[in-house]
Scaffold this active site. Structure first.
Site, PDB file in Angstrom:
ATOM      1  N   TYR A  79     -16.660  15.959 -15.757  1.00 30.23           N
ATOM      2  CA  TYR A  79     -16.995  14.540 -15.733  1.00 30.23           C
ATOM      3  C   TYR A  79     -18.077  14.304 -14.671  1.00 30.23           C
ATOM      4  CZ  TYR A  79     -16.361   9.519 -15.148  1.00 30.23           C
ATOM      5  OH  TYR A  79     -16.571   8.171 -15.073  1.00 30.23           O
ATOM      6  N   LYS A  98      -8.307   6.044 -19.408  1.00 27.62           N
ATOM      7  CA  LYS A  98      -8.622   6.547 -20.756  1.00 27.62           C
ATOM      8  C   LYS A  98      -7.367   6.509 -21.643  1.00 27.62           C
ATOM      9  CE  LYS A  98     -12.405   7.161 -18.453  1.00 27.62           C
ATOM     10  NZ  LYS A  98     -12.781   8.419 -17.827  1.00 27.62           N
ATOM     11  N   ASP A 127      -7.686  18.499 -14.426  1.00 23.44           N
ATOM     12  CA  ASP A 127      -7.976  17.146 -14.918  1.00 23.44           C
ATOM     13  C   ASP A 127      -7.547  17.110 -16.383  1.00 23.44           C
ATOM     14  OD1 ASP A 127      -9.151  14.850 -15.996  1.00 23.44           O
ATOM     15  OD2 ASP A 127     -10.937  14.973 -14.741  1.00 23.44           O
ATOM     16  N   ARG A 178       0.846  -1.201   0.000  1.00 26.70           N
ATOM     17  CA  ARG A 178       0.000   0.000   0.000  1.00 26.70           C
ATOM     18  C   ARG A 178       0.877   1.246   0.000  1.00 26.70           C
ATOM     19  NH1 ARG A 178      -1.438   1.695   4.591  1.00 26.70           N
ATOM     20  NH2 ARG A 178      -2.226  -0.277   5.403  1.00 26.70           N
TER      21      ARG A 178
END
Ligand code: PLP
Length: 384
Positions: free
Chosen positions: A103, A200, A175, A51
């Protein structure tokens, strides 16, 4: 050669990468492990629990930092997990000024998760940077920008917004999912944080969900790393590997996405049954001048409205498309079509949506890297 002097097309392949120390593997291995042997308590080689850090993820994070011209990369389990980490920099009572046409999932995260923890959001059109100033008060801490916007393809002048963020001592996050660093590098335009849904274009093959942040500043990187580790929304080694592999061909794919995007946008703009086409490459696009100065090309994302069409007719067209697959998401090698009102933007109330131009008949295309003539033939048969 110093990595910082490499051109973008070399950074995608080599940025932040060295052959693996163990056996010289050219591609970073998938370190599918949760933990690492220690010789004595604390005696490890930089990795103690996956992690906190994992060598495959670190290789991806270094690549991300390199292609975005930043110093630190952080990879997350999804784009939304990356956004979640940014908002966790804030405290109750703080406010964010955000692009209105964003988005749908970002909007939902802001409104339905973070507002209940006392963080305020203002959603505004940012094509005129002056608009932003009206919404800045002493609680404002962050400006959230998405450009080009989704799905209306407005372009926001990042440099102009960054002058405001500096004037008021705010953080500016961009973004960069739609543009990718092939088209624009927001950190060079004055942004503090770049965010990606690597699901994407960076991944590029529609086979992984992953998010990323890149920053220049060490203090900011430390704060985000603390959140990444403390909240724990990290990506796994296999997914890190897939995105790293995707990034190596990003420049080649983007070149074709842009060429095909132009071909499809030109075709649609001349079609007698099409009312409107939204694509920043058109000289008639209201933000074309900014797009031209801020971006290296105009990308493969296009939205359009068929003439005299409604909800049902738009759905008929996307159902008829064959090569363009009807699906959520974007940025993969295959062309996709979507109907924002019922799909990606269904989580935004209809009146909010329509204020921004996301009408019921709007169709969004992610133009892939197939042969442009096949894509146009497919549109031709669907539009009729
Ligand atoms: C998909 C997307 C996101 C969310 O990313 P996930 O990887 O799906 O969590 C955020 N911003 C934009 C612009 C996107 O397209």
């Amino acid at each position: 050669m110093s990595e910082k002097t490499l051109k973008f097309n070399s950074k995608t392949v080599h940025g932040g990468q060295q052959p693996d120390k163990a056996y010289g593997a050219v591609m970073p291995p998938i370190y599918q492990t949760s933990t690492y042997a220690q010789s004595t308590p604390g005696g490890h080689q930089g990795f103690e629990y996956s992690r906190s850090a994992n060598p495959t993820r670190t290789a991806l994070e270094n690549s991300l930092a390199s292609i975005e011209n930043g110093n630190y990369g952080l990879a997350f389990g999804s784009g939304l997990a990356a956004i979640d980490a940014v908002i966790k920099l804030l405290n109750p009572g703080d406010e964010v000024v955000s692009t209105n046409d964003i988005y749908g999932g970002s909007y939902r995260l802001f409104k339905q998760i973070f507002e209940k923890f006392g963080i305020g959001f203002h959603f505004i059109g940012m094509q005129e940077a002056g608009e932003i100033e009206k919404h800045i008060n002493r609680n404002t801490k962050l400006i959230w920008v998405e450009t080009p916007t989704n799905p209306m393809m407005n372009v926001i002048d990042v440099k102009a917004v960054s002058q405001l963020s500096k004037k008021y001592d705010l953080l500016l996050a961009v973004d960069n999912t739609f543009a990718t660093p092939y088209l624009q590098t927001p950190l060079d335009l004055g942004a503090d944080i770049v965010m990606h849904s690597a699901t994407k274009y960076l991944g590029g093959h529609s086979d992984v969900v992953l998010g990323a942040l890149v920053v220049k500043d060490k203090d900011l990187a430390d704060k985000l790393y603390f959140i990444q580790n403390a909240s724990g929304a990290v990506c796994g080694p296999m997914d890190s590997f897939l995105v790293l592999r995707g990034i190596k061909t990003l420049h080649v794919r983007m070149q074709r996405h842009c060429e095909n995007g132009k071909a499809v946008a030109d075709y649609l703009s001349k079609h007698p049954k099409i009312e409107k086409v939204y694509w920043p490459g058109f000289e008639t696009h209201p933000n074309h001048a900014i797009a031209k100065s801020q971006m290296n090309d105009f990308g493969g994302m296009i939205s359009f409205v068929p003439k005299g069409s409604n909800y049902e007719e738009a759905i008929k067209i996307v159902e008829k498309l064959d090569l363009f697959i009807l699906a959520e998401s974007l940025g993969g090698v295959e062309s996709l079509a979507g109907h924002p009102a019922s799909m990606t933007h269904a989580s935004i109330p209809k009146n909010e949506r329509e204020k921004n131009g996301v009408v019921d008949s709007l169709i969004r295309l992610s133009v892939g890297i197939e042969d442009a003539s096949d894509l146009i033939a497919d549109l031709e048969q669907a539009i009729g």
